[in-house]
Design an enzyme around this catalytic site. Structure first.
Site, PDB file in Angstrom:
ATOM      1  N   VAL A  36       0.840  -1.203   0.000  1.00 24.79           N
ATOM      2  CA  VAL A  36       0.000   0.000   0.000  1.00 24.79           C
ATOM      3  C   VAL A  36       0.874   1.252   0.000  1.00 24.79           C
ATOM      4  O   VAL A  36       1.926   1.280   0.648  1.00 24.79           O
ATOM      5  CB  VAL A  36      -0.879   0.029   1.278  1.00 24.79           C
ATOM      6  CG1 VAL A  36      -1.742   1.272   1.340  1.00 24.79           C
ATOM      7  CG2 VAL A  36      -1.727  -1.215   1.380  1.00 24.79           C
ATOM      8  N   CYS A  37       0.425   2.309  -0.694  1.00 26.13           N
ATOM      9  CA  CYS A  37       1.055   3.632  -0.587  1.00 26.13           C
ATOM     10  C   CYS A  37      -0.060   4.682  -0.629  1.00 26.13           C
ATOM     11  O   CYS A  37      -1.204   4.367  -0.331  1.00 26.13           O
ATOM     12  CB  CYS A  37       2.104   3.855  -1.680  1.00 26.13           C
ATOM     13  SG  CYS A  37       1.410   4.016  -3.331  1.00 26.13           S
ATOM     14  N   ARG A  38       0.260   5.899  -1.002  1.00 23.67           N
ATOM     15  CA  ARG A  38      -0.752   6.958  -1.016  1.00 23.67           C
ATOM     16  C   ARG A  38      -1.743   6.778  -2.161  1.00 23.67           C
ATOM     17  O   ARG A  38      -2.943   6.832  -1.970  1.00 23.67           O
ATOM     18  CB  ARG A  38      -0.085   8.341  -1.105  1.00 23.67           C
ATOM     19  CG  ARG A  38      -1.062   9.506  -0.905  1.00 23.67           C
ATOM     20  CD  ARG A  38      -0.370  10.843  -1.053  1.00 23.67           C
ATOM     21  NE  ARG A  38       0.002  11.117  -2.425  1.00 23.67           N
ATOM     22  CZ  ARG A  38      -0.802  11.688  -3.329  1.00 23.67           C
ATOM     23  NH1 ARG A  38      -2.020  12.049  -2.990  1.00 23.67           N
ATOM     24  NH2 ARG A  38      -0.390  11.889  -4.555  1.00 23.67           N
ATOM     25  N   MET A  55      -4.031   4.685  -0.307  1.00 23.88           N
ATOM     26  CA  MET A  55      -4.806   5.218   0.818  1.00 23.88           C
ATOM     27  C   MET A  55      -5.830   6.261   0.365  1.00 23.88           C
ATOM     28  O   MET A  55      -6.811   6.498   1.068  1.00 23.88           O
ATOM     29  CB  MET A  55      -3.876   5.804   1.882  1.00 23.88           C
ATOM     30  CG  MET A  55      -3.082   4.748   2.649  1.00 23.88           C
ATOM     31  SD  MET A  55      -4.092   3.478   3.455  1.00 23.88           S
ATOM     32  CE  MET A  55      -4.776   4.427   4.840  1.00 23.88           C
TER      33      MET A  55
END
Length: 98
Positions: free
Chosen positions: A62-64, A90
């Site tokens: 997961v990242c932004r 996210m």
């Protein structure tokens, strides 16, 4: 590269599945909230900390927004890890954060 949506991850967690989530955002980004239970390994440190991961487990990265996690997924895949990129990152996450 395998991909999963934020909604699918949220549903798996709601159904009681135990997931191995790696958040590759920077520490200050994670401070604003992360998926409960996610482990923060910033992308720049991933190659130095991948020994903390097991090739026997499956990980969701997961990242932004999904870009850095895609790079991390490709990187870890090249070393034989079982990884899936969470598309949208996210920004697409609507579930709880800690």
């Amino acid at each position: 590269m395998k991909e999963i949506t934020a909604k699918e991850v949220e549903q798996l967690l709601q159904n009681g599945n135990s997931l191995n989530i790696i958040d590759v955002r920077e520490v200050e980004e994670v401070a604003s909230g992360k998926i409960p239970g996610a482990v923060n390994i910033p992308l720049g440190l991933l190659e130095f900390r991948m020994n903390e991961l097991s090739k026997e487990k499956e990980y969701i990265i997961v990242c932004r927004s999904g870009g850095r996690s895609a790079r991390a997924t490709q990187f870890l895949e090249s070393y034989g890890y079982n990884v899936t990129n969470m598309t949208g990152g996210m920004l697409a996450w609507e579930g709880p954060v800690e």
